[in-house]
Enzyme design. Structure first.
Site, short mmCIF file in Angstrom:
data_model
loop_
_atom_site.label_atom_id
_atom_site.label_comp_id
_atom_site.label_asym_id
_atom_site.label_seq_id
_atom_site.Cartn_x
_atom_site.Cartn_y
_atom_site.Cartn_z
CG ASP A 68 -0.42 -0.11 2.50
OD1 ASP A 68 0.82 -0.18 2.60
OD2 ASP A 68 -1.18 -0.12 3.50
CG ASP A 107 0.28 -4.13 1.96
OD1 ASP A 107 0.44 -5.09 2.75
OD2 ASP A 107 1.12 -3.21 1.84
CE LYS A 137 3.17 -6.03 3.54
NZ LYS A 137 2.71 -4.91 4.37
CD GLU A 139 0.51 -1.73 7.97
OE1 GLU A 139 0.18 -0.97 8.91
OE2 GLU A 139 1.00 -1.32 6.91
CD GLU A 206 8.00 -0.56 7.41
OE1 GLU A 206 7.05 -1.27 7.00
OE2 GLU A 206 8.20 0.61 7.02
O1 KIV Z 1 3.47 -1.27 1.55
C1 KIV Z 1 4.66 -1.62 1.50
O2 KIV Z 1 5.40 -1.30 0.56
C2 KIV Z 1 5.18 -2.42 2.60
C3 KIV Z 1 6.66 -2.65 2.64
C4 KIV Z 1 7.37 -1.44 3.11
C5 KIV Z 1 6.99 -3.83 3.46
O3 KIV Z 1 4.45 -2.85 3.42
#
Ligand code: KIV
Length: 288
Positions: A68, A107, A137, A139, A206
């Site tokens: 994202d 994401d 993915k 968070e 991260e």
């Molecule tokens: O959104 C993204 O690019 C990320 C990376 C920084 C791991 O989550």
């Protein structure tokens, strides 16, 4: 002993090199877990469009993350909070069209999975069905274990993301290193275990101290992918625009610019503009 995949030093003279067909393989979520156990480092890069997806895939990158960060790098938002599910789907589709072998992870954007496991399922299913992603993915750690369990038990591979979770920028009060206190570090270790127990196939770490990343990497059986988390993670992820000097802001400590395309492109554009204005382009050669 290092294998052929480990510690390849970037050499601009070799920039055209693509991995020979025979060592390119279709990457799957279970394969990434095997990579951890055989000590083969995992390479992850973000991509936001067809051309980037195609280049990363041809270069033999294992995982292409439609992150994202799309919102910042491609859409000009200040942070990742405004990114919508429709924007993620649109760009995931484009990236996916360029990819043959890499695992495409998309994401789940802010506000599309936190309210309930069911909300997360509907959003994740759209990223797979409409976007063509292989995995999603999200968070968060311990508090999202139930969500990760529902997704994985429904057939959706999930990658977690711990440490500096940019969708919480308003809570953190900025993009700050996480896991520095003992309590924060312990919570992160518990979160990493919770993600694994809920069925996640890996996690991004991260902006956390390298020692903490090393500990988490040793404690879980699924791969850790670091960004600003030291060299002991099972793999590394970098943001496309950072790798190529096209980040529209200050360079970050954890990012490495391998070639400054930003400067090269700007210079080429100036030359093009000059040539058009001076009527040096197009020539006969460029005409039909
Ligand atoms: O959104 C993204 O690019 C990320 C990376 C920084 C791991 O989550």
């Amino acid at each position: 002993m290092r294998n052929r995949f480990q510690r390849r030093v970037f050499n601009p003279a070799m920039a055209q090199t693509v991995l020979p067909e025979k060592i390119q393989e279709k990457i799957t979520a279970p394969r990434l877990i095997e990579f951890k156990h055989i000590g083969r480092k995992i390479v992850v890069v973000t991509a936001y469009d067809y051309a980037a997806g195609r280049l990363a895939d041809r270069a033999g990158v294992d995982v292409i993350l439609v992150g994202d960060t799309l919102g910042i790098m491609a859409l000009g938002y200040k942070n990742t909070v405004p990114v919508t599910l429709d924007e993620m789907i649109h760009h995931t589709k484009a990236v996916k069209r360029g990819v043959k072998n890499a695992l495409v992870v998309a994401d789940l954007p802010f506000g599309t999975y936190q309210a309930s496991p069911q909300e997360a399922f509907h959003s994740a299913a759209r990223l797979l069905k409409e976007g063509g992603a292989h995995a999603v993915k999200l968070e968060g750690g311990v508090h999202l274990a139930e969500t990760v369990r529902l997704l994985t038990s429904s057939g959706i591979p999930v990658m977690g993301h711990l440490g500096l979770t940019p969708q919480s920028v308003n809570l953190f009060g900025g993009n700050k290193i996480q896991g520095r206190t003992t309590d924060a570090a312990e919570l992160m270790v518990r979160s990493a275990r919770a993600l694994q127990e809920a069925g996640a196939f890996g996690m991004v770490l991260e902006a956390i101290p390298a020692e903490l990343a090393k500990r988490i990497t040793a404690e879980v059986g699924i791969p850790t992918i670091g960004i600003g988390a030291g060299a002991d993670c099972d793999g590394q992820v970098q943001v496309w625009n950072d790798l190529f000097g096209i980040y529209p802001g200050r360079p970050l400590r954890h990012a490495k610019c391998y070639v400054n395309l930003g400067e090269i492109i700007e210079e080429a554009l100036r030359t093009y503009a000059d040539e058009v204005r001076q009527e040096a382009f197009p020539t006969e050669e460029n005409s039909h």
